[in-house]
Design a protein around this motif. Structure first.
Motif, mmCIF file in Angstrom:
data_model
loop_
_atom_site.group_PDB
_atom_site.id
_atom_site.type_symbol
_atom_site.label_atom_id
_atom_site.label_comp_id
_atom_site.label_asym_id
_atom_site.label_seq_id
_atom_site.Cartn_x
_atom_site.Cartn_y
_atom_site.Cartn_z
ATOM 1 N N ALA A 63 0.841 -1.198 0.000
ATOM 2 C CA ALA A 63 0.000 0.000 0.000
ATOM 3 C C ALA A 63 0.875 1.246 0.000
ATOM 4 C CB ALA A 63 -0.904 0.011 1.231
ATOM 5 N N HIS A 64 0.340 2.296 -0.577
ATOM 6 C CA HIS A 64 1.037 3.578 -0.559
ATOM 7 C C HIS A 64 1.178 4.077 0.877
ATOM 8 C CE1 HIS A 64 1.443 4.408 -4.824
ATOM 9 N NE2 HIS A 64 0.259 3.828 -4.987
ATOM 10 N N SER A 65 2.226 4.851 1.104
ATOM 11 C CA SER A 65 2.513 5.354 2.456
ATOM 12 C C SER A 65 1.574 6.476 2.874
ATOM 13 C CB SER A 65 3.953 5.858 2.528
ATOM 14 O OG SER A 65 4.114 6.997 1.693
ATOM 15 N N GLY A 66 1.060 7.222 1.911
ATOM 16 C CA GLY A 66 0.206 8.364 2.237
ATOM 17 C C GLY A 66 0.994 9.580 2.691
ATOM 18 N N THR A 67 2.295 9.592 2.441
ATOM 19 C CA THR A 67 3.130 10.730 2.829
ATOM 20 C C THR A 67 2.694 11.967 2.057
ATOM 21 O OG1 THR A 67 4.975 9.229 3.214
ATOM 22 C CG2 THR A 67 5.501 11.572 3.015
ATOM 23 N N PRO A 68 2.364 13.067 2.768
ATOM 24 C CA PRO A 68 1.895 14.266 2.077
ATOM 25 C C PRO A 68 3.012 14.972 1.293
ATOM 26 C CG PRO A 68 2.056 14.671 4.441
ATOM 27 C CD PRO A 68 2.371 13.230 4.215
ATOM 28 N N ASN A 69 2.608 15.710 0.268
ATOM 29 C CA ASN A 69 3.512 16.542 -0.533
ATOM 30 C C ASN A 69 4.624 15.759 -1.217
ATOM 31 O OD1 ASN A 69 2.080 18.900 0.292
ATOM 32 N ND2 ASN A 69 3.193 18.793 2.230
ATOM 33 N N MET A 70 4.342 14.525 -1.571
ATOM 34 C CA MET A 70 5.325 13.674 -2.197
ATOM 35 C C MET A 70 4.599 12.699 -3.122
ATOM 36 S SD MET A 70 8.134 11.450 -0.124
ATOM 37 C CE MET A 70 8.579 12.904 0.808
ATOM 38 N N GLY A 71 5.153 12.478 -4.304
ATOM 39 C CA GLY A 71 4.609 11.456 -5.181
ATOM 40 C C GLY A 71 5.206 10.107 -4.831
ATOM 41 N N GLU A 72 4.494 9.042 -5.202
ATOM 42 C CA GLU A 72 4.995 7.704 -4.864
ATOM 43 C C GLU A 72 4.492 6.690 -5.881
ATOM 44 O OE1 GLU A 72 5.449 5.951 -0.627
ATOM 45 O OE2 GLU A 72 3.445 5.382 -1.313
ATOM 46 N N ASN A 73 5.390 5.864 -6.378
ATOM 47 C CA ASN A 73 5.048 4.724 -7.219
ATOM 48 C C ASN A 73 5.504 3.459 -6.508
ATOM 49 O OD1 ASN A 73 3.881 6.091 -9.357
ATOM 50 N ND2 ASN A 73 5.677 6.003 -10.678
ATOM 51 N N LEU A 74 4.712 2.394 -6.659
ATOM 52 C CA LEU A 74 5.039 1.088 -6.086
ATOM 53 C C LEU A 74 5.034 0.037 -7.187
ATOM 54 C CD1 LEU A 74 2.572 0.974 -3.022
ATOM 55 C CD2 LEU A 74 4.904 1.871 -3.055
ATOM 56 N N ALA A 75 5.872 -0.974 -7.015
ATOM 57 C CA ALA A 75 5.849 -2.142 -7.901
ATOM 58 C C ALA A 75 6.163 -3.372 -7.047
ATOM 59 C CB ALA A 75 6.871 -2.007 -9.016
ATOM 60 N N LYS A 76 5.537 -4.483 -7.427
ATOM 61 C CA LYS A 76 5.759 -5.738 -6.695
ATOM 62 C C LYS A 76 6.080 -6.829 -7.712
ATOM 63 C CE LYS A 76 3.564 -8.601 -3.153
ATOM 64 N NZ LYS A 76 2.347 -8.729 -2.330
ATOM 65 N N PHE A 77 7.120 -7.599 -7.408
ATOM 66 C CA PHE A 77 7.542 -8.692 -8.276
ATOM 67 C C PHE A 77 7.527 -9.989 -7.472
ATOM 68 C CE2 PHE A 77 9.548 -4.819 -9.743
ATOM 69 C CZ PHE A 77 9.304 -4.850 -11.109
ATOM 70 N N VAL A 78 7.097 -11.067 -8.121
ATOM 71 C CA VAL A 78 7.043 -12.379 -7.489
ATOM 72 C C VAL A 78 7.762 -13.351 -8.416
ATOM 73 C CG1 VAL A 78 5.488 -14.214 -6.701
ATOM 74 C CG2 VAL A 78 4.848 -11.808 -6.386
ATOM 75 N N PRO A 79 8.651 -14.163 -7.888
ATOM 76 C CA PRO A 79 9.083 -14.341 -6.509
ATOM 77 C C PRO A 79 10.069 -13.257 -6.077
ATOM 78 C CG PRO A 79 10.261 -15.895 -7.912
ATOM 79 C CD PRO A 79 9.292 -15.136 -8.793
ATOM 80 N N GLY A 80 10.564 -13.369 -4.846
ATOM 81 C CA GLY A 80 11.399 -12.346 -4.239
ATOM 82 C C GLY A 80 12.758 -12.144 -4.875
ATOM 83 N N ASN A 81 13.231 -13.107 -5.656
ATOM 84 C CA ASN A 81 14.540 -12.953 -6.287
ATOM 85 C C ASN A 81 14.444 -12.297 -7.668
ATOM 86 O OD1 ASN A 81 13.426 -15.079 -7.674
ATOM 87 N ND2 ASN A 81 15.223 -16.406 -7.524
ATOM 88 N N THR A 82 13.280 -11.757 -8.003
ATOM 89 C CA THR A 82 13.107 -11.050 -9.274
ATOM 90 C C THR A 82 12.894 -9.565 -8.982
ATOM 91 O OG1 THR A 82 10.712 -11.385 -9.260
ATOM 92 C CG2 THR A 82 12.033 -13.080 -10.349
ATOM 93 N N GLY A 83 12.882 -8.767 -10.030
ATOM 94 C CA GLY A 83 12.599 -7.349 -9.880
ATOM 95 C C GLY A 83 13.835 -6.522 -9.609
ATOM 96 N N SER A 84 13.774 -5.266 -10.013
ATOM 97 C CA SER A 84 14.859 -4.313 -9.783
ATOM 98 C C SER A 84 14.271 -2.910 -9.922
ATOM 99 C CB SER A 84 15.986 -4.507 -10.796
ATOM 100 O OG SER A 84 15.566 -4.109 -12.092
ATOM 101 N N LEU A 85 15.074 -1.914 -9.573
ATOM 102 C CA LEU A 85 14.618 -0.535 -9.736
ATOM 103 C C LEU A 85 14.297 -0.255 -11.204
ATOM 104 C CD1 LEU A 85 17.196 1.412 -7.494
ATOM 105 C CD2 LEU A 85 14.983 0.449 -6.828
ATOM 106 N N ALA A 86 15.184 -0.657 -12.105
ATOM 107 C CA ALA A 86 14.968 -0.404 -13.534
ATOM 108 C C ALA A 86 13.749 -1.154 -14.063
ATOM 109 C CB ALA A 86 16.217 -0.782 -14.329
ATOM 110 N N GLU A 87 13.563 -2.397 -13.615
ATOM 111 C CA GLU A 87 12.384 -3.156 -14.066
ATOM 112 C C GLU A 87 11.094 -2.470 -13.622
ATOM 113 O OE1 GLU A 87 12.432 -7.592 -13.999
ATOM 114 O OE2 GLU A 87 14.400 -7.249 -13.055
ATOM 115 N N ALA A 88 11.105 -1.885 -12.441
ATOM 116 C CA ALA A 88 9.916 -1.164 -11.971
ATOM 117 C C ALA A 88 9.634 0.040 -12.866
ATOM 118 C CB ALA A 88 10.100 -0.724 -10.519
ATOM 119 N N VAL A 89 10.670 0.796 -13.207
ATOM 120 C CA VAL A 89 10.464 1.966 -14.073
ATOM 121 C C VAL A 89 9.948 1.521 -15.439
ATOM 122 C CG1 VAL A 89 11.517 4.004 -15.127
ATOM 123 C CG2 VAL A 89 12.239 3.282 -12.843
#
Length: 183
Positions: free
Chosen positions: A90-116
């Motif tokens: 879930a998003h953090s709800g932090t005010p005055n800030m944008g936020e994107n989230l990504a989830k990859f399964v299983p845990g040994n997959t995914g990276s910052l670049a893959e999320a972008v």
């Protein structure tokens, strides 16, 4: 030692009336620091800025490249770690800030670049309209938002999933405004 020719009485020196020092104004501004990114962070930043350059050219509405913010990256990392520890997403709800989230399964997959890359796939759903709610392009429009100036990202891995969080200064997705022009 160079003496000031205007000093006629050495007592002026001990009284502090004559100084041979540059004038300083306060507060002093710190020297700009150089931020060194690891390869994963640099790749993610480059993907953000490539998308921003491409949309600037396509729309004729320029936007500046994003700068990496260690402060935003630290906050993003803390939230990604929290999401893995609590097994929530879930998003953090932090005010005055944008936020994107990504989830990859299983845990040994995914990276910052893959999320972008994942967020940039939403480009096909956005044609410049004013931002509404739940249209399926909100990650993309945050990446390219004209008023966004900084990004920081974090990644956390668990046995079951990998979570990537990006935080943005100059939040985007302002309802009623276009991500192409911010008007």
């Amino acid at each position: 030692m160079v003496l000031n020719p205007h000093i006629t009485d050495t007592k002026q020196i001990t009284d502090g009336k004559v100084l041979n020092v540059p004038v300083l104004t306060f507060p002093l501004q710190p020297e700009p620091s150089v931020i060194v990114l690891n390869q994963e962070e640099q790749d993610a930043l480059n993907l953000h800025n490539s998308a921003r350059t491409r949309i600037s050219t396509t729309t004729g509405h320029p936007r500046s490249p994003l700068a990496w913010s260690p402060t935003l990256a630290s906050a993003a990392q803390a939230h990604a770690t929290h999401l893995i520890r609590t097994r929530t997403f879930a998003h953090s709800g932090t005010p005055n800030m944008g936020e994107n989230l990504a989830k990859f399964v299983p845990g040994n997959t995914g990276s910052l670049a893959e999320a972008v890359r994942l967020w940039c796939q939403e480009e096909k759903y956005y044609i410049g309209e004013k931002i509404g709610k739940g249209k399926g392009y909100e990650h993309w429009t945050q990446v390219i938002w004209p008023g966004t100036t900084e990004v920081g990202m974090g990644v956390a891995r668990g046995s079951e999933s990998c979570v990537v969080v990006a935080r943005y200064s100059g939040p985007g997705n302002i309802v009623g405004r276009s991500a192409w022009t911010e008007r």
